[in-house]
Design a protein around this motif. Structure first.
Motif, PDB file in Angstrom:
ATOM      1  N   PRO A   1       0.943  -1.320   0.010  1.00 22.83           N
ATOM      2  CA  PRO A   1       0.090  -0.067  -0.141  1.00 22.83           C
ATOM      3  C   PRO A   1       0.876   1.191  -0.072  1.00 22.83           C
ATOM      4  CG  PRO A   1      -0.451  -1.504   2.037  1.00 22.83           C
ATOM      5  CD  PRO A   1       0.783  -1.977   1.306  1.00 22.83           C
ATOM      6  N   PHE A   2       0.400   2.450  -0.442  1.00 18.30           N
ATOM      7  CA  PHE A   2       0.897   3.724  -0.478  1.00 18.30           C
ATOM      8  C   PHE A   2       1.358   3.937   0.980  1.00 18.30           C
ATOM      9  CE2 PHE A   2       0.717   8.422   0.115  1.00 18.30           C
ATOM     10  CZ  PHE A   2       1.943   8.594  -0.504  1.00 18.30           C
ATOM     11  N   GLY A   3       2.588   4.808   1.279  1.00 14.82           N
ATOM     12  CA  GLY A   3       3.003   4.979   2.457  1.00 14.82           C
ATOM     13  C   GLY A   3       4.227   4.458   2.963  1.00 14.82           C
ATOM     14  N   HIS A   4       4.726   3.252   2.301  1.00 13.46           N
ATOM     15  CA  HIS A   4       5.713   2.393   2.847  1.00 13.46           C
ATOM     16  C   HIS A   4       7.200   3.122   2.515  1.00 13.46           C
ATOM     17  CE1 HIS A   4       4.264  -1.361   4.538  1.00 13.46           C
ATOM     18  NE2 HIS A   4       3.201  -1.159   3.854  1.00 13.46           N
ATOM     19  N   LYS A   5       8.020   2.842   3.403  1.00 15.26           N
ATOM     20  CA  LYS A   5       9.393   3.526   3.145  1.00 15.26           C
ATOM     21  C   LYS A   5      10.247   2.470   1.996  1.00 15.26           C
ATOM     22  CE  LYS A   5       9.332   5.102   7.751  1.00 15.26           C
ATOM     23  NZ  LYS A   5       9.916   5.008   9.183  1.00 15.26           N
ATOM     24  N   ALA A   6      11.306   3.388   1.569  1.00 19.89           N
ATOM     25  CA  ALA A   6      11.891   2.360   0.676  1.00 19.89           C
ATOM     26  C   ALA A   6      12.570   1.377   1.477  1.00 19.89           C
ATOM     27  CB  ALA A   6      13.074   3.127   0.401  1.00 19.89           C
ATOM     28  N   GLU A   7      12.996   1.342   2.747  1.00 17.63           N
ATOM     29  CA  GLU A   7      13.492   0.110   3.382  1.00 17.63           C
ATOM     30  C   GLU A   7      12.588  -1.261   3.444  1.00 17.63           C
ATOM     31  OE1 GLU A   7      15.513   3.520   4.378  1.00 17.63           O
ATOM     32  OE2 GLU A   7      13.426   3.433   4.509  1.00 17.63           O
ATOM     33  N   ASP A   8      11.147  -0.823   3.358  1.00 19.14           N
ATOM     34  CA  ASP A   8      10.195  -1.994   3.293  1.00 19.14           C
ATOM     35  C   ASP A   8      10.330  -2.579   1.926  1.00 19.14           C
ATOM     36  OD1 ASP A   8       9.257  -1.144   5.990  1.00 19.14           O
ATOM     37  OD2 ASP A   8       7.666  -0.165   5.217  1.00 19.14           O
ATOM     38  N   TYR A   9      10.411  -1.743   0.775  1.00 22.92           N
ATOM     39  CA  TYR A   9      10.594  -2.410  -0.418  1.00 22.92           C
ATOM     40  C   TYR A   9      11.964  -3.145  -0.919  1.00 22.92           C
ATOM     41  CZ  TYR A   9       6.682   0.157  -2.552  1.00 22.92           C
ATOM     42  OH  TYR A   9       5.288   0.641  -2.456  1.00 22.92           O
ATOM     43  N   VAL A  10      13.064  -2.843  -0.272  1.00 24.95           N
ATOM     44  CA  VAL A  10      14.276  -3.245  -0.015  1.00 24.95           C
ATOM     45  C   VAL A  10      14.112  -4.497   0.413  1.00 24.95           C
ATOM     46  CG1 VAL A  10      16.767  -3.124   0.469  1.00 24.95           C
ATOM     47  CG2 VAL A  10      15.699  -1.292  -0.473  1.00 24.95           C
ATOM     48  N   HIS A  11      13.642  -4.492   1.779  1.00 29.61           N
ATOM     49  CA  HIS A  11      13.328  -5.720   2.382  1.00 29.61           C
ATOM     50  C   HIS A  11      12.694  -7.063   1.741  1.00 29.61           C
ATOM     51  CE1 HIS A  11      11.239  -8.245   5.150  1.00 29.61           C
ATOM     52  NE2 HIS A  11      12.216  -8.323   5.976  1.00 29.61           N
ATOM     53  N   ASP A  12      11.319  -6.630   1.198  1.00 27.65           N
ATOM     54  CA  ASP A  12      10.606  -7.433   0.488  1.00 27.65           C
ATOM     55  C   ASP A  12      10.966  -7.909  -0.928  1.00 27.65           C
ATOM     56  OD1 ASP A  12       8.798  -7.027   2.511  1.00 27.65           O
ATOM     57  OD2 ASP A  12       7.029  -6.535   1.519  1.00 27.65           O
TER      58      ASP A  12
END
Length: 180
Positions: A163-174
């Motif tokens: 969902p909208f609002g996640h940080k770059a670190e969350d994308y890097v993690h996933d």
């Protein structure tokens, strides 16, 4: 319409995004790419695809999302070459391939945009459960639209929905988890 199940605390993969459980085949599409070539999801088997929907006249959500995706892509370092960000327009009336190319290059030159006829783009949106509604008249209209980002595995499976609002670190993690 595709509806993900949200990840639970005991989810073995511990993704930050909501997960598709079980993963399912991502709907393929064929539209015009921002580089002028044909753009089909199936061309990117072997890479993790980060798929978003938006438009170049978007005042806030789209540029914020693309900035986060660009930062995540940089943070992935060498792994970034195994990821393809694809951003499909919800405004094919104004978003030509060239306009998408210029817009996306401001965030990351490796990002690809996709456009087509209104009917083509509506079909792709429907296959992903994305809503888009034109607000206003004349040339200065807005488009209210879904702002989820789909994470698609190397073998073309829908795995997660961010969902909208996640940080770059969350994308890097996933994304890192999907690459492994």
């Amino acid at each position: 319409m595709l509806m993900p199940m949200m990840a639970e605390a005991n989810d073995i993969e511990a993704l930050k995004a909501g997960v598709f459980n079980p993963p399912r085949e991502a709907p393929d599409f064929s539209v015009r790419a921002s580089d002028g070539a044909a753009l089909a999801l199936s061309h990117y088997r072997g890479k993790v695809v980060v798929l978003g929907f938006g438009y170049t006249h978007c005042p806030n959500v789209c540029p914020a999302t693309l900035a986060v995706l660009a930062l995540a892509h940089r943070k992935l370092g060498a792994l970034g070459s195994q990821v393809q960000v694809i951003y499909l327009t919800v405004d094919p009336e104004r978003d030509s391939a060239e306009r998408l190319k210029q817009y996306l290059a401001a965030f990351d030159p490796t990002f690809l945009g996709g456009t087509g006829t209104a009917a083509q783009m509506a079909a792709v949106r429907t296959s992903y459960g994305v809503t888009a509604e034109k607000i206003g008249t004349g040339s200065d209209y807005a488009v209210a639209h879904s702002s989820f980002i789909y994470l698609i595995t190397r073998d073309g499976k829908l795995r997660a929905l961010m969902p909208f609002g996640h940080k770059a670190e969350d994308y890097v993690h996933d994304i890192s988890m999907l690459l492994n």
